[in-house]
Design a protein around this motif. Structure first.
Motif, mmCIF file in Angstrom:
data_model
loop_
_atom_site.group_PDB
_atom_site.id
_atom_site.type_symbol
_atom_site.label_atom_id
_atom_site.label_comp_id
_atom_site.label_asym_id
_atom_site.label_seq_id
_atom_site.Cartn_x
_atom_site.Cartn_y
_atom_site.Cartn_z
ATOM 1 N N THR A 114 1.335 -38.213 -32.914
ATOM 2 C CA THR A 114 1.006 -36.924 -33.540
ATOM 3 C C THR A 114 1.255 -36.960 -35.046
ATOM 4 N N ALA A 115 2.324 -37.613 -35.468
ATOM 5 C CA ALA A 115 2.689 -37.644 -36.884
ATOM 6 C C ALA A 115 1.671 -38.373 -37.743
ATOM 7 N N ASN A 116 0.888 -39.269 -37.145
ATOM 8 C CA ASN A 116 -0.033 -40.098 -37.926
ATOM 9 C C ASN A 116 -1.500 -39.690 -37.787
ATOM 10 N N VAL A 117 -1.771 -38.596 -37.088
ATOM 11 C CA VAL A 117 -3.161 -38.169 -36.893
ATOM 12 C C VAL A 117 -3.836 -37.874 -38.229
ATOM 13 N N ALA A 118 -3.184 -37.106 -39.084
ATOM 14 C CA ALA A 118 -3.797 -36.722 -40.361
ATOM 15 C C ALA A 118 -4.084 -37.943 -41.223
ATOM 16 N N ARG A 157 9.100 -46.548 -38.499
ATOM 17 C CA ARG A 157 9.288 -45.269 -39.176
ATOM 18 C C ARG A 157 8.565 -45.256 -40.520
ATOM 19 N N GLY A 158 8.392 -44.052 -41.046
ATOM 20 C CA GLY A 158 7.924 -43.917 -42.412
ATOM 21 C C GLY A 158 6.443 -43.603 -42.524
ATOM 22 N N ASP A 159 6.006 -43.516 -43.755
ATOM 23 C CA ASP A 159 4.647 -43.155 -44.111
ATOM 24 C C ASP A 159 3.740 -44.366 -43.975
ATOM 25 N N PRO A 160 2.694 -44.306 -43.145
ATOM 26 C CA PRO A 160 1.816 -45.473 -43.002
ATOM 27 C C PRO A 160 1.052 -45.795 -44.275
ATOM 28 N N ARG A 161 1.070 -44.869 -45.239
ATOM 29 C CA ARG A 161 0.397 -45.124 -46.505
ATOM 30 C C ARG A 161 1.238 -46.023 -47.413
ATOM 31 N N ARG A 162 2.482 -46.294 -47.011
ATOM 32 C CA ARG A 162 3.367 -47.123 -47.806
ATOM 33 C C ARG A 162 3.405 -48.546 -47.259
ATOM 34 N N GLY A 163 3.322 -49.518 -48.164
ATOM 35 C CA GLY A 163 3.465 -50.919 -47.798
ATOM 36 C C GLY A 163 4.753 -51.464 -48.387
ATOM 37 N N HIS A 164 5.331 -52.466 -47.749
ATOM 38 C CA HIS A 164 6.636 -52.971 -48.162
ATOM 39 C C HIS A 164 6.519 -54.411 -48.700
ATOM 40 N N MET A 165 6.849 -54.575 -49.985
ATOM 41 C CA MET A 165 6.898 -55.876 -50.622
ATOM 42 C C MET A 165 8.351 -56.223 -50.861
ATOM 43 N N LEU A 166 8.773 -57.407 -50.386
ATOM 44 C CA LEU A 166 10.183 -57.777 -50.377
ATOM 45 C C LEU A 166 10.426 -59.047 -51.176
ATOM 46 N N SER A 167 11.650 -59.180 -51.676
ATOM 47 C CA SER A 167 12.090 -60.402 -52.316
ATOM 48 C C SER A 167 13.591 -60.554 -52.129
#
Length: 372
Positions: free
Chosen positions: A217-221, A360-370
């Motif tokens: 439900t949280a990701n429908v929009a 969790r979190g906003d699917p519009r966000r991507g995670h770049m790590l170092s």
């Protein structure tokens, strides 16, 4: 000098450890690269969840005695050559490829070309060559400096998406299109995941297909905002779809209960493709299901087939053209699909891993790590 490794318990993915080990001297023909940044997505969690079955743990084994329960999850990203005892690879070269969640790694270049090389380490010889290739950014047509984050986050996933679409088309959608005027329904679970919406982007360009995204439900929009799904439903809204519709299930979630519900409801299910495992806590087998057998999709097999059909250059041209169209859509200033967040240092990497593992979190966000 030391190398920092982010280790994960193979049988308890939420259990992690940061371990520092001394860097050993290079042998002739080896290079050491500093891993500058890498993407972490649900796809990497899939690597871990299927690590034993699909040999993902074998790419970067933990070598200390008695450490068989620990592994390094493979990730896609960029690295810089900081030491080289190979005449064909220069210090300072930037490389795109498959790395461990570590601060550095030693590679053994072989099969060199102007565009890149393979890692010839003995333990990788039996593993699929697609994952052993390292590309020189200076000669990679996919690479631009301003799109590094997008490339690390989406390139390997989009290639898988493109291959899923191509595989289904190559097999005439397993007869789903040959049932008259009713459109074939492509059911995609975990519709907010990057590989799912890359697949939807490709499928939506085809005629006679309705692309239906299944999500929470949280990701429908969010899924609706992408514009590549004809319909977006929550997991408990399967009854809004015609049970007799000709359909194909493309399963990115790996949720055993959802898979069974789909196989039970849709009497005209033509094919069931298992792609990933974003619902890690609900992964399960596919035995005794009604309808077609749930079949694991292995992207390198379709790459091999299309390389034979079209040649490596022909395949590369098709992928590049599709990638450029996808990136233009993802980065459209009017409606940006993805924003990269930077996480630097051991504590930040551990926190980002827990975040992605938990879905969790906003699917519009991507995670770049170092880790450096």
């Amino acid at each position: 000098m030391t190398t920092l490794d982010f280790l994960v318990r193979k049988d308890q993915l939420a259990t992690t450890e940061l371990r520092s080990t001394p860097e050993l001297p290079l042998n002739d023909g080896e290079i050491r690269v500093r891993i500058d940044k890498f993407a972490l997505t649900s796809n990497n969690i899939t690597y871990a969840a299927f690590g034993e079955a699909m040999n993902y743990w074998s790419f970067f084994p933990v070598s200390a005695p008695g450490d068989g329960n620990w592994g390094r999850i493979p990730v896609w990203g960029f690295a810089t050559v900081v030491q080289s005892l190979h005449p064909g690879v220069a210090v300072g070269e930037k490389l795109y490829g498959y790395y461990p969640m570590s601060s550095s790694v030693v590679l053994q270049p072989t099969r060199l070309s102007p565009t890149g090389f393979s890692d010839g380490a003995a333990h990788r010889a039996s593993l699929h060559p697609v994952y052993n290739q390292y590309l020189r950014c200076s000669a990679d047509p996919f690479y631009t400096l301003h799109s590094e984050d997008t490339q690390a986050l989406l390139r390997p996933l989009f290639i898988t998406s493109w291959l899923i679409d191509d595989f289904l088309a190559d097999n005439d959608f397993f007869g789903a299109l040959a049932t008259g005027a009713q459109p074939a329904v492509m059911l995609l679970s975990s519709a907010s995941s990057k590989t799912a919406y890359g697949t939807a982007f490709q499928l939506a360009q085809r005629q006679g297909i309705e692309v239906v995204g299944l999500t929470s439900t949280a990701n429908v929009a969010f899924c609706e905002s992408l514009g590549c799904y004809h319909r977006v439903l929550t997991y408990d809204q399967l009854d809004q779809l015609d049970a007799d519709a000709p359909c194909v299930y493309i399963d990115f979630a790996g949720n055993a209960d959802l898979r069974r519900a789909i196989h039970t409801r849709f009497k005209n299910l033509k094919y069931s493709s298992s792609i990933g495992g974003t619902h890690v806590e609900q992964l399960g087998g596919a035995k005794d299901l009604p309808g077609p057998r749930a079949t694991l999709f292995f992207a390198p097999a379709q790459i091999k087939k299309r390389s034979t059909d079209w040649g490596a250059e022909g395949l590369g041209q098709r992928l590049l053209q599709a990638w450029q169209a996808f990136v233009a859509k993802v980065n459209d200033p009017a409606a940006v699909w993805l924003v990269a967040e930077q996480h630097q240092g051991p504590v930040a990497v551990a926190a980002a891993y827990r975040h992605v593992l938990g879905g969790r979190g906003d699917p519009r966000r991507g995670h770049m790590l170092s880790l450096n």
